[in-house]
Design a protein around this motif. Sequence first.
Motif, mmCIF file in Angstrom:
data_model
loop_
_atom_site.group_PDB
_atom_site.id
_atom_site.type_symbol
_atom_site.label_atom_id
_atom_site.label_comp_id
_atom_site.label_asym_id
_atom_site.label_seq_id
_atom_site.Cartn_x
_atom_site.Cartn_y
_atom_site.Cartn_z
ATOM 1 N N TRP A 25 25.173 -5.633 73.059
ATOM 2 C CA TRP A 25 26.456 -5.185 73.001
ATOM 3 C C TRP A 25 27.559 -5.603 73.740
ATOM 4 O O TRP A 25 28.577 -5.733 73.254
ATOM 5 N N GLN A 319 28.194 7.126 71.881
ATOM 6 C CA GLN A 319 27.658 6.005 71.745
ATOM 7 C C GLN A 319 26.293 6.049 71.032
ATOM 8 O O GLN A 319 25.197 6.710 71.625
ATOM 9 N N GLU A 322 22.481 1.931 68.664
ATOM 10 C CA GLU A 322 22.954 0.689 68.303
ATOM 11 C C GLU A 322 24.217 0.156 69.074
ATOM 12 O O GLU A 322 24.466 -1.210 68.822
ATOM 13 N N ASP A 324 27.397 1.428 68.755
ATOM 14 C CA ASP A 324 28.448 1.833 68.248
ATOM 15 C C ASP A 324 29.005 3.212 68.792
ATOM 16 O O ASP A 324 28.281 4.007 69.131
ATOM 17 N N ARG A 335 34.307 5.254 63.429
ATOM 18 C CA ARG A 335 33.302 4.439 64.125
ATOM 19 C C ARG A 335 33.971 3.003 64.687
ATOM 20 O O ARG A 335 34.685 2.475 64.010
ATOM 21 N N ARG A 337 32.906 -0.805 66.134
ATOM 22 C CA ARG A 337 31.738 -1.618 66.261
ATOM 23 C C ARG A 337 32.232 -2.776 66.588
ATOM 24 O O ARG A 337 32.944 -3.411 66.094
ATOM 25 N N SER A 339 32.000 -6.465 66.108
ATOM 26 C CA SER A 339 31.599 -7.510 64.895
ATOM 27 C C SER A 339 31.097 -8.640 65.460
ATOM 28 O O SER A 339 31.452 -8.959 66.763
ATOM 29 N N ASN A 641 20.996 -7.202 66.094
ATOM 30 C CA ASN A 641 20.425 -5.713 66.228
ATOM 31 C C ASN A 641 18.981 -5.816 66.082
ATOM 32 O O ASN A 641 18.548 -6.368 64.998
ATOM 33 N N SER A 682 20.389 3.357 60.233
ATOM 34 C CA SER A 682 20.784 2.224 60.719
ATOM 35 C C SER A 682 22.391 2.388 60.518
ATOM 36 O O SER A 682 22.975 2.197 59.435
ATOM 37 N N GLY A 684 24.836 1.043 62.167
ATOM 38 C CA GLY A 684 25.988 -0.102 62.437
ATOM 39 C C GLY A 684 26.457 -0.546 61.025
ATOM 40 O O GLY A 684 27.665 -0.697 60.778
#
Length: 1011
Positions: A25, A319, A322, A324, A335, A337, A339, A641, A682, A684
Amino acid sequence: MRVLLAIARSGFVGLALWAWVACAWAVDSRERDIGQFMHRAWTVRDGAPGQVTALAQTADGYLWLGTPVGLFRFDGVRFERFRPREGGDFLASAVSSLYAPPTGGLWVGFRYGVVSFVDADGVASHYAAGSGLPTSTVYALGGTPDGRIWGATFNGLVMLSGKRWRVVSPTMGLPGRRARSLMVDREGRLWVATEEALAWLPNGGEHFTVATRGIGRVNRIAEAPDGSIWVAEDDGGVRPAWAGERDPDDMGPTLRLASAGLLFDRDGALWMPTLGDGIRRITHVRDWPRQVIDATGSVAQRFVERDGLSSDYADAVIQDREGDIWVGGTRGLDRFRVSRLTPAPMVSGGTDFAIVPAQGHGVWVGSKNRPLMRAEAHSMSSTPFTETITAASRDGKGVWLAGPSGIWRMKDDVPSLVSALPSSQYTGVQAIEGDGAGGAWVSINRPGLYHYASGRWAFDPLPPMDGEQAPLFLHRDGRGRLWMGFARNHLVIRDAGRDTLLGPGDGVAIGNVVAFCEGHAVDWIGGELGIASIAGTDVHTVHTLGEPLRGVSGMVRDARGDLWINAAQGVARIASDDLDHVARDPAFRPPVELFDFLDGLPGTPPPFRPVPSAVVADDGRLWFATTAGIVSIDPLNVPRNATPPQVHITSVSTDMGSWPAMPPLRLPARTERLRIDYTATSLGMPERVRFRYQLDGIDTRWRDAGSEREAVYTDPPPGHYVFRVTAANEDGVWNEQGVELALDIAPAFYQTWWFLVLCLAAAMAALYVAYLVRVRRIEEALRARLQERHAERERIARELHDTLLQSIQGLTMRFQAIANRVPAGEPLRVSMELALDRADEALVEARDRVRGLRTHTVDSRGLAVALEKLALAYADEHTVPIGVDVRVDMTGMDRQVRDELYGIAREALHNAVAHADASRIDLVLDVEGRDLALHVCDDGRGIDDVVMREGREGHWGLRGIRERAAAIGAEPTIASRLDGGTVVSVRVPLERVFPHRGHWLRRRFSRHRRR
């Protein structure tokens, strides 16, 4: 919530996954602006609850939302109002706080003094005033590593002891009467904020240490990466409140914004949802010590409603596992995230981006309606140069720019005009490419290709071809060859002044050729219909796995040799090993990894210009232009991920109702449609989660369900089944364990084994009855035929008696009268008497035959009476004593058997009388074993062996006996001696003789066996 609980309980595995995700991340998020995150908002229109007051993620991966109207959970696709499976419904509805222990389950705090714990199986335990809990709002909940559960309430800090709560006594050294917030830090210490102080309790300790008394009304406590403790205050904003021996003011700035939430992400950035002013984010808080930032400050990154935030008033932030960031506000859920494709912070409103690598790093970005800009991965800077740029390239001499006003060279990062365009027929500069000697080729639409060198323009003629003469792209490769792409499948390669034209007849079949990439063994071209490989002059279209690539306008290769393609579907990557395979075997279909809007790609690539739409910067970063912006990616460090999605079976439903997915699951009989809903947490990229499932007992292999989250089976038969489902995240990481659910479908009464046995028995009984009916009908048909036969025989006998015999009798009488006129003793008289004797014998024999044809005597009087009458008749006519001995009851005898036995007896008596010259004949009828036996015995002459074997010529008696016996299934035996008489025996099975006297036969046989 049960699935993968063991993994959550494993500290080492959990920490390893956490660390890996944190590293992945942080790869690209450290320097990103908040506007470069992929943002998604869910509001009531998307099924989200209106206001979110608390957030938590449990060990099973679900995101939990506390709201004023109840508790919800979210799997990334669907929001679901949660109600406990057991333990009754919640005692309140307004959720004020949530805490998810790492061991599983969820603690829920409510307003007005209620706390509930939902375990991994969905069973709830409720605590209210009766359990010692104060009747006040539960602001926060938390757990320390020693196993104690704590709650911050308006009436003080409470601790769960057994099944009761107790208010922490003043002896523990916590100042104040109200606990407004709490937090457990990385060392296991419990931090509590009261109206008087901020204090901490060591793990397992019994006495608080006051950290500071200089605090206001604290809404949230958070720990920074350096160990300092930060607070979010209603009146003081967000600031560091404790830093051990250090001065808190040295730990970061103070943000004068009212906030109810506070989060330091895994990269160390501070996220702060505000109470009415959107979200703030600071990437390096220690870079601004002793600084006060108000609502209009530019140090903190901002994201508000006009940027897409669901609400400027936000309460909660967390958080997930994953990486996010989730924010809950008054209108929904948001959210953020990281990218994979990093969008450049472009000036809004720009269009038609021409990109070219800048010196060192980054790219120059020219556009149709915005000044020239230099884009870095996380920043953008503008220049005063405002000319329209429609084409750009770079050679060993530097960067070339082209537009309607001319061509430019970059000198010290400043564009310098080289020349105006040479043609007045300008309709667009399609491409520009340096010649390596200080000049450049320029494609001008319509005139065609021009070459600028030594301050002069020269029109450059091209080989004749269909369509326009202006190249769509220009590229000078490492060997000095100039590649030119054209519309309608045409390509020109100029090598040392010699042009080679390749067209449709040479294998070019990708439409308008607008992209080129130099390779090792082969080169690559792209166009509106896909990509192709070129080795020398051999062109082969490359067909990829999955959806064909279309609208290609840019291709580059990274440091590993992978091919990146900017296509209509998104940015596609083909691995270098697969490229080598294509070079060896053009028929090979390489797999493609696709990066689309879910990965941060805005818009689609330009179809014609500016091209190329993909370039490699000097630092190895790849850049792609689209109609809505430009993005970049580090090809050697693509975020991945590695966390497999946790899978859950949520419900089971049939046409008769729904059931929770909890074993033991027993479904009713006559289930016509079985539907099993499942999901994977999941969060994300839930859109890319893929499932496969199998129902043992029906499916023989795994079914690929794609992104579908339900399995449907029609008319499943009753029985025991095990449903298994597993899932993979967006990077193809599968949850190999998956989840399974055993279920039983009850059989209907007609599907049970006993019903099947009854049906088989009934079927056999029906078949037996049908068999009996059929036999009865056959017997009736045979009897009817016999009746017809007997009637016909009686008619024949009657006709013979009334006609032929009467006529012969009349003739013999007339002949006797004539003979009587001849004197006795005359030879004529003697001859006539002899003839009359022969006539009498013929009449007797004829009467016997007629008597044999008439069977009504047997039918009306029974076989025993008929045999006695037959014996008397033969005895009277032939003066031979005949004894009849019948030793069995003839009641119920089959008529055919009776008639055939009578015929056999008559034929045997006739033979004995006519041919044996016997002095006595005996006829015996008795039961012998399981047979009815008929014996006709005489003491006369026996039968010659030849006659016995072949019969007497012109006589059919012996053959008739055998045929009659065969007709009733009997076994005839004829025993004869020339000096000892003849015995004719016939044995008929009793079941055939008495078909309706089975019970009598069984009794007789049993008596016979006892004897």
